[in-house]
Design a protein around this motif. Structure first.
Motif, PDB file in Angstrom:
ATOM      1  N   GLY A 132     -57.224  48.457  13.355  1.00  0.00           N
ATOM      2  CA  GLY A 132     -55.973  48.048  13.328  1.00  0.00           C
ATOM      3  C   GLY A 132     -55.429  46.618  13.516  1.00  0.00           C
ATOM      4  N   PHE A 133     -56.120  45.853  13.903  1.00  0.00           N
ATOM      5  CA  PHE A 133     -56.158  44.164  14.226  1.00  0.00           C
ATOM      6  C   PHE A 133     -55.743  43.805  12.870  1.00  0.00           C
ATOM      7  CE2 PHE A 133     -59.056  44.477  18.207  1.00  0.00           C
ATOM      8  CZ  PHE A 133     -57.751  44.993  18.870  1.00  0.00           C
ATOM      9  N   THR A 134     -56.416  44.170  11.872  1.00  0.00           N
ATOM     10  CA  THR A 134     -56.492  43.456  10.635  1.00  0.00           C
ATOM     11  C   THR A 134     -55.233  43.435   9.763  1.00  0.00           C
ATOM     12  OG1 THR A 134     -58.936  43.503  10.378  1.00  0.00           O
ATOM     13  CG2 THR A 134     -57.738  42.972   8.171  1.00  0.00           C
ATOM     14  N   PRO A 135     -54.805  44.577   9.533  1.00  0.00           N
ATOM     15  CA  PRO A 135     -53.662  44.696   8.857  1.00  0.00           C
ATOM     16  C   PRO A 135     -52.270  44.121   9.419  1.00  0.00           C
ATOM     17  CG  PRO A 135     -54.450  46.870   9.194  1.00  0.00           C
ATOM     18  CD  PRO A 135     -55.353  45.924   9.707  1.00  0.00           C
ATOM     19  N   SER A 136     -52.203  44.472  10.888  1.00  0.00           N
ATOM     20  CA  SER A 136     -51.033  44.252  11.824  1.00  0.00           C
ATOM     21  C   SER A 136     -51.256  42.603  11.852  1.00  0.00           C
ATOM     22  CB  SER A 136     -51.382  44.924  13.090  1.00  0.00           C
ATOM     23  OG  SER A 136     -52.224  44.653  13.711  1.00  0.00           O
ATOM     24  N   ALA A 137     -52.165  42.298  12.176  1.00  0.00           N
ATOM     25  CA  ALA A 137     -52.419  40.948  12.348  1.00  0.00           C
ATOM     26  C   ALA A 137     -52.053  39.861  11.052  1.00  0.00           C
ATOM     27  CB  ALA A 137     -53.796  40.369  12.728  1.00  0.00           C
ATOM     28  N   THR A 138     -52.222  40.362   9.977  1.00  0.00           N
ATOM     29  CA  THR A 138     -51.836  39.598   8.666  1.00  0.00           C
ATOM     30  C   THR A 138     -50.324  39.947   8.345  1.00  0.00           C
ATOM     31  OG1 THR A 138     -54.149  40.168   7.651  1.00  0.00           O
ATOM     32  CG2 THR A 138     -52.250  39.789   6.178  1.00  0.00           C
ATOM     33  N   GLY A 139     -49.865  41.129   8.848  1.00  0.00           N
ATOM     34  CA  GLY A 139     -48.551  41.231   8.871  1.00  0.00           C
ATOM     35  C   GLY A 139     -47.655  40.323   9.677  1.00  0.00           C
ATOM     36  N   LEU A 140     -48.089  40.352  10.928  1.00  0.00           N
ATOM     37  CA  LEU A 140     -47.841  39.384  11.836  1.00  0.00           C
ATOM     38  C   LEU A 140     -47.457  37.793  11.469  1.00  0.00           C
ATOM     39  CD1 LEU A 140     -49.115  40.673  15.255  1.00  0.00           C
ATOM     40  CD2 LEU A 140     -46.757  40.827  14.621  1.00  0.00           C
ATOM     41  N   VAL A 141     -48.580  37.256  10.889  1.00  0.00           N
ATOM     42  CA  VAL A 141     -48.493  36.016  10.408  1.00  0.00           C
ATOM     43  C   VAL A 141     -47.588  35.805   9.128  1.00  0.00           C
ATOM     44  CG1 VAL A 141     -50.080  34.184   9.094  1.00  0.00           C
ATOM     45  CG2 VAL A 141     -50.771  35.460  11.029  1.00  0.00           C
ATOM     46  N   VAL A 142     -47.541  37.023   8.122  1.00  0.00           N
ATOM     47  CA  VAL A 142     -46.643  36.717   7.188  1.00  0.00           C
ATOM     48  C   VAL A 142     -45.262  36.626   7.370  1.00  0.00           C
ATOM     49  CG1 VAL A 142     -46.011  38.145   5.090  1.00  0.00           C
ATOM     50  CG2 VAL A 142     -48.357  37.721   5.486  1.00  0.00           C
ATOM     51  N   ASP A 143     -44.763  37.553   8.671  1.00  0.00           N
ATOM     52  CA  ASP A 143     -43.575  37.370   9.215  1.00  0.00           C
ATOM     53  C   ASP A 143     -42.874  36.337   9.827  1.00  0.00           C
ATOM     54  OD1 ASP A 143     -43.449  40.160   8.005  1.00  0.00           O
ATOM     55  OD2 ASP A 143     -43.731  41.442   9.690  1.00  0.00           O
ATOM     56  N   HIS A 144     -43.845  35.684  10.373  1.00  0.00           N
ATOM     57  CA  HIS A 144     -43.528  34.807  11.570  1.00  0.00           C
ATOM     58  C   HIS A 144     -44.031  33.310  11.196  1.00  0.00           C
ATOM     59  CE1 HIS A 144     -41.756  37.892  13.790  1.00  0.00           C
ATOM     60  NE2 HIS A 144     -43.004  38.536  13.730  1.00  0.00           N
ATOM     61  N   PHE A 145     -45.013  32.981  10.193  1.00  0.00           N
ATOM     62  CA  PHE A 145     -45.400  31.759  10.078  1.00  0.00           C
ATOM     63  C   PHE A 145     -44.780  30.917   8.789  1.00  0.00           C
ATOM     64  CE2 PHE A 145     -48.085  33.359  13.189  1.00  0.00           C
ATOM     65  CZ  PHE A 145     -48.725  32.174  13.565  1.00  0.00           C
ATOM     66  N   GLY A 146     -43.962  31.772   8.093  1.00  0.00           N
ATOM     67  CA  GLY A 146     -43.227  30.953   7.168  1.00  0.00           C
ATOM     68  C   GLY A 146     -44.309  30.530   6.052  1.00  0.00           C
ATOM     69  N   GLU A 147     -44.060  29.084   5.505  1.00  0.00           N
ATOM     70  CA  GLU A 147     -45.054  28.416   4.308  1.00  0.00           C
ATOM     71  C   GLU A 147     -46.310  28.200   4.927  1.00  0.00           C
ATOM     72  OE1 GLU A 147     -43.018  24.939   3.353  1.00  0.00           O
ATOM     73  OE2 GLU A 147     -41.159  25.635   2.616  1.00  0.00           O
ATOM     74  N   ARG A 149     -48.201  30.492   6.066  1.00  0.00           N
ATOM     75  CA  ARG A 149     -49.085  31.753   6.524  1.00  0.00           C
ATOM     76  C   ARG A 149     -49.940  31.998   5.544  1.00  0.00           C
ATOM     77  NH1 ARG A 149     -44.299  35.307   3.145  1.00  0.00           N
ATOM     78  NH2 ARG A 149     -44.495  34.692   1.281  1.00  0.00           N
ATOM     79  N   ASP A 150     -50.134  31.302   4.277  1.00  0.00           N
ATOM     80  CA  ASP A 150     -51.361  31.445   3.265  1.00  0.00           C
ATOM     81  C   ASP A 150     -52.569  30.706   4.101  1.00  0.00           C
ATOM     82  OD1 ASP A 150     -49.980  33.035   1.599  1.00  0.00           O
ATOM     83  OD2 ASP A 150     -49.231  31.043   0.365  1.00  0.00           O
TER      84      ASP A 150
END
Length: 305
Positions: A132-147, A149-150
């Motif tokens: 569960g760490f992998t998809p949730s961690a990726t989603g957290l970065v996409v949601d909160h890290f702006g430009e 995130r990539d």
């Protein structure tokens, strides 16, 4: 003044200001996520150098102690798509916290296991939490890290191989200077610290980010699980002394694995919401990458195990 116009004393209510998104301390959030992913990755191989200690500590045959690695891989593969779906439906932070709790509790129970069969089952549960760490961690970065995130998501790719390489080193240190149970117990304080930091620094999920609930493809999960488990049983038998490739102990699980995989591929082409979309398995650009990943990841893992 017409009837439709409000009087000067009756002004329309001012619009409420939009709720501002919480300030995110990106450095701390990324460190929390990175440590969780590293912990999950290390545990995929940390028992590799402790198999002899497990064999003597639990009075188990060496072939079954090797399943502590196999069960972790199997649990991770089956749980990863499920946790990804749950992350979309219920929120990244919720799934990250839930996965962290499952991983930490399972690690504690692994250290308390009294026989090899219980340990194997708990290792699968531990992997399900780590998945569960992998998809949730990726989603957290996409949601909160702006430009950024990539770039941050790209950094995750370096965590997994590093963790897999240093896992056996940590396993050897624990077995030499402490006990094989310490391999699992060390995750408990680390998991509790990560949990406290997550609750403190990772922003709560926004209600608007959830997706509609999807129907779980139980048949696809079952077929894939049977195929993987049967293939692992067949391969595991070849590791025993005096094993013969024409033995029913090898041919029976191998045949079951082939049938289950064939039925799985046939099933995912026909259902509306498959467990894994066919294009992600053998579609253009995916089939060759998956083959390379299997070879590149399978050979080093087999050598470590």
């Amino acid at each position: 003044m017409t009837a439709q116009e409000p009087s000067r004393d009756e002004q329309p209510p001012a619009a409420e200001p939009a709720e501002e998104p919480p300030q995110v301390r990106r450095g701390i959030v990324f460190a929390i996520i990175a440590v969780a992913l590293m912990m999950m990755s290390i545990n995929s191989t940390i028992v590799a150098t402790a198999l002899h200690a497990l064999q003597h500590g639990l009075h188990a045959p060496i072939n079954w102690t090797g399943w502590t690695i196999t069960a972790y891989s199997l649990g991770f593969v089956l749980a990863l798509p499920i946790t990804g779906m749950l992350s979309d439906q219920y929120g990244r932070r919720r799934v990250f916290v839930g996965s962290l709790v499952v991983f930490t509790v399972a690690s504690l129970l692994c250290g308390l296991a009294g026989d090899i069969y219980t340990l194997i089952a708990l290792r699968a549960l531990q992997a399900a939490g780590g998945a569960g760490f992998t998809p949730s961690a990726t989603g957290l970065v996409v949601d909160h890290f702006g430009e950024a995130r990539d770039r941050m998501v790209g950094l995750f790719g370096s965590i997994f191989p590093v963790g897999a390489m240093i896992g056996p080193v940590f396993g050897g240190l624990f077995v030499t200077y402490w006990t094989w149970r310490g391999i699992f117990w060390i995750n408990v304080p680390i998991g509790l610290v990560i949990l406290a930091l997550t609750l403190r620094f990772v922003p709560k999920d926004r209600p608007g980010k959830r997706r509609p609930r999807k129907r779980t493809d139980g048949v696809g999960m079952l077929l894939l699980g049977v195929g993987l488990l049967s293939a692992m049983l067949a391969t595991s038998y070849l590791g025993e002394g005096g094993a013969r490739p024409w033995s029913p102990h090898f041919l029976a699980p191998l045949a079951l694995s082939v049938i289950a995989f064939w039925a799985f591929l046939r099933h995912v082409r026909r259902v509306e919401a498959p467990f894994i979309a066919p294009r992600l398995i053998h579609g253009k650009g995916f089939g060759s990458v998956n083959l390379i990943t299997i070879v590149y990841g399978g050979i080093p893992s087999g050598m470590v195990a």
